[in-house]
Design a protein around this motif. Structure first.
Motif, PDB file in Angstrom:
ATOM      1  N   GLY A 157       0.782  -1.227   0.000  1.00 56.37           N
ATOM      2  CA  GLY A 157       0.000   0.000   0.000  1.00 56.37           C
ATOM      3  C   GLY A 157       0.812   1.274   0.000  1.00 56.37           C
ATOM      4  N   PHE A 158       2.082   1.204  -0.435  1.00 55.26           N
ATOM      5  CA  PHE A 158       3.021   2.334  -0.369  1.00 55.26           C
ATOM      6  C   PHE A 158       3.275   2.773   1.074  1.00 55.26           C
ATOM      7  CE2 PHE A 158       0.936   2.877  -4.593  1.00 55.26           C
ATOM      8  CZ  PHE A 158       2.041   2.621  -5.368  1.00 55.26           C
ATOM      9  N   LEU A 159       2.882   1.936   2.029  1.00 54.63           N
ATOM     10  CA  LEU A 159       3.045   2.245   3.453  1.00 54.63           C
ATOM     11  C   LEU A 159       4.024   1.308   4.141  1.00 54.63           C
ATOM     12  CD1 LEU A 159      -0.683   2.778   4.462  1.00 54.63           C
ATOM     13  CD2 LEU A 159       1.110   4.510   4.643  1.00 54.63           C
ATOM     14  N   LEU A 160       4.086   0.056   3.668  1.00 51.82           N
ATOM     15  CA  LEU A 160       4.829  -1.005   4.361  1.00 51.82           C
ATOM     16  C   LEU A 160       5.663  -1.779   3.360  1.00 51.82           C
ATOM     17  CD1 LEU A 160       1.764  -2.517   6.277  1.00 51.82           C
ATOM     18  CD2 LEU A 160       3.397  -0.890   7.241  1.00 51.82           C
ATOM     19  N   GLY A 161       6.516  -2.666   3.893  1.00 52.72           N
ATOM     20  CA  GLY A 161       7.210  -3.631   3.054  1.00 52.72           C
ATOM     21  C   GLY A 161       8.719  -3.505   3.103  1.00 52.72           C
ATOM     22  N   SER A 168       0.605  -5.846  -6.018  1.00 52.63           N
ATOM     23  CA  SER A 168      -0.163  -4.829  -5.307  1.00 52.63           C
ATOM     24  C   SER A 168       0.446  -3.445  -5.562  1.00 52.63           C
ATOM     25  CB  SER A 168      -0.240  -5.174  -3.816  1.00 52.63           C
ATOM     26  OG  SER A 168      -1.223  -4.394  -3.165  1.00 52.63           O
ATOM     27  N   ALA A 169       0.843  -2.704  -4.519  1.00 48.97           N
ATOM     28  CA  ALA A 169       1.498  -1.417  -4.757  1.00 48.97           C
ATOM     29  C   ALA A 169       2.774  -1.625  -5.574  1.00 48.97           C
ATOM     30  CB  ALA A 169       1.817  -0.723  -3.436  1.00 48.97           C
ATOM     31  N   GLY A 170       3.387  -2.798  -5.456  1.00 49.02           N
ATOM     32  CA  GLY A 170       4.542  -3.129  -6.289  1.00 49.02           C
ATOM     33  C   GLY A 170       4.157  -3.327  -7.746  1.00 49.02           C
TER      34      GLY A 170
END
Length: 553
Positions: free
Chosen positions: A127-131, A213-215
């Motif tokens: 989600g451009f928030l985590l990872g 996902s966001a990736g």
């Protein structure tokens, strides 16, 4: 006697294999020498692994990445580095570091050192928030370990970290802090690979980027940006494209001001300077997502820290930039119930067989997802999704409708639109579409459950081989099929042609009726289908889009 002789032969083979083991040893990069580790992965098969190579300097706060100054001596590249600073899973604290721009490389070797291998660069979601580049960890078994793909597909695999959350995507909406720092990090990693991968045995002119996902949306942004001209040959977007409703933040200034207010910074011309001085952990915590969602306030509308159209990395709306990907081969697809995880946040009864889902919540969700086009559009959305209900829909029909609606709106329709745009603008680039439908392995889910968001990752990264006791043979089949298609595509631009055999020929998207491959453990000739959810794609892209837009306050 025979057993003893056999033992001797095996011992000699292992000794010879070890003696003949090809390994890169220390490798020269633009920053200096790096040394990884080598280990055996089978008879006469080895893996060189480099972890924690810097691809940029420790980044300035809310600034683009800059080149690494380099190092003296030989850098031991044997351990993952910390992920970029981000919220923890409960969003109650901060983990990671600002010094996080590092990458990891897996190189398959035989009896001789590999040369000119295809390169696959993975971009994680969250989600451009985590990872992080290594992914989730369970008993030292990292989700994004590239070994199975590299070994089975004879490709080099690269993973890396990029900035997320406030430090990666906060934008003031002007030149003070334009945003997209996470996208610049991704671009910088891809460019580093292009410049250095030949020394690791890779072909710099055959780089495939892939992500989920966001990736997956990031992959799409990278091939649309003119900044990557000539760097990327092929791309795979799994459950995310640049056209997804959560992929672009259209009101970045408002969100930046909300974060500034939370941390005690002004919202005038001094805002960005103040944010740069503020404790980065405090700024990261302030970029929290509101998870207390409902049918009338769905989670997809709360994912505000995302890329922006900055006039630089993204010079215009994503749907106008597909000409930049005209010569890039592209695979894009979704999971058949990608929206399930989001639907259960918005309407928790979805997963509870003992609690029915009220029709009123379906209507409220239809209106909320349609808010950009107003109430009439919301009613039209509700009618479109309930047209086959009849007078007494079953509870499972109602719940599946919710999952379908969120899957279509959040993932499937934007992905189909991206496929049409890529195919329409393509010159030499080929286009392939898929639907992943291997049912979720989580036992608490409903019996009608298909593939949830992120279910595909374990197969692409070969977890049924890494941890065989956790899977059935059919799961190893799915992993084998996906690794074969993905790595063939990386080698040749055609998922059917390469070093790995595939169960059925996957036709190009535009070859005959917009075909796609339905990927699960039962792949056969009937798995090639066409016109994926055409009625709903038409509804969202044509009927829904014809309603007048609504200006938000």
């Amino acid at each position: 006697m025979m057993m003893a002789m056999l033992g001797v032969f095996i011992s000699v083979a292992l000794i010879l294999g070890t003696a003949n083991a090809a390994s890169l040893g220390s490798v020269y990069t633009e920053g200096g020498m790096v040394q990884g580790k080598s280990h055996s992965v089978g008879l006469f098969r080895y893996m060189d692994v480099f972890k924690g190579i810097p691809f940029a300097a420790p980044p300035g706060r809310l600034e683009k990445p800059v080149p690494h100054p380099g190092w003296d001596g030989v850098l031991k590249a044997t351990d993952y580095r910390m992920r970029c600073m981000q919220l923890n899973l409960l969003a109650t604290d901060v983990v990671g570091s600002e010094d996080c721009l590092y990458l990891n490389i897996w190189i398959p070797q035989g009896n001789t050192v590999s040369t000119n291998l295809p390169v696959m660069v993975f971009i994680y979601g969250g989600g451009f928030l985590l990872g992080g580049g290594q992914g989730a960890n369970f008993l030292d078994n990292y989700l994004y370990d590239g070994q199975e793909i590299a070994d089975r597909g004879n490709v080099i695999v690269v993973t890396f970290n990029y900035r997320v959350g406030s430090l990666g995507f906060l934008s003031s909406g002007d030149a003070d802090a334009p945003g997209n720092y996470g996208l610049w990090d991704q671009h910088t990693a891809i460019a580093w690979v292009h410049r250095n991968i030949r020394n690791f045995g890779g072909n710099p002119d055959n780089i495939t980027i892939f992500g989920e996902s966001a990736g997956g949306a990031s992959v799409n942004f990278q091939i649309l940006s003119p900044k990557n001209n000539g760097l990327i040959r092929r791309a795979i977007s799994q459950s995310g494209v640049a056209l997804c409703p959560w992929a672009v933040n259209r009101n970045p200034r408002q969100y930046a001001e909300e974060i500034a207010t939370k941390v005690g910074c002004p919202t005038d011309s001094g805002m960005v300077a103040c944010l740069r001085r503020t404790d980065p952990k405090v700024v990261t915590l302030a970029g929290n997502v509101k998870f207390s969602t409902s049918a009338s306030d769905p989670i997809v509308h709360n994912l505000a820290l995302s890329p922006v159209i900055d006039g630089d990395f993204l010079p215009a709306e994503p749907d106008t930039l597909f000409g930049n990907a005209a010569d890039i081969d592209y695979i894009a697809g979704v999971n058949d119930m990608d929206g399930h995880i989001f639907a259960t946040l918005d309407i928790p009864s979805i997963n509870n067989a003992l609690v029915s889902t009220p029709v009123e919540e379906v209507r409220a969700l239809s209106v909320a997802l349609s808010e950009s086009r107003g109430l009439d559009a919301g009613i039209a959305t509700y009618e479109e999704y309930t047209v086959n209900w009849g007078s007494k829909p079953s509870d499972s029909d109602i719940k599946k409708t919710v999952v379908d609606m969120e899957t279509d709106y959040i993932f499937l329709v934007p992905t189909q639109t991206a496929l049409y745009l890529h195919s329409d603008h393509a010159k030499s680039g080929r286009t392939y579409s898929y639907l992943f439908s291997e049912p979720s392995r989580i036992p608490l889910f409903p019996l009608w459950m298909g593939a949830d968001h992120a279910d595909d990752l374990q197969y692409v990264f070969g977890k049924p081989f890494t941890t065989p006791l956790g899977y059935f043979p059919r799961h190893r089949d799915v992993a084998k099929y996906m690794i074969s298609y993905w790595t063939n595509f990386a080698q040749t631009g055609d998922p059917n042609k390469g070093e790995s055999s595939v169960p059925v020929t996957w036709p190009e998207f535009a070859s005959n009726g917009h075909q796609y491959l339905d990927i699960n453990n039962k792949i056969n000739r009937d798995s090639v289908k066409q016109m994926l959810r055409t009625r709903l794609v038409y509804y969202w892209t044509t009927v829904f889009a014809s309603f007048p837009g609504v200006q938000k306050n």
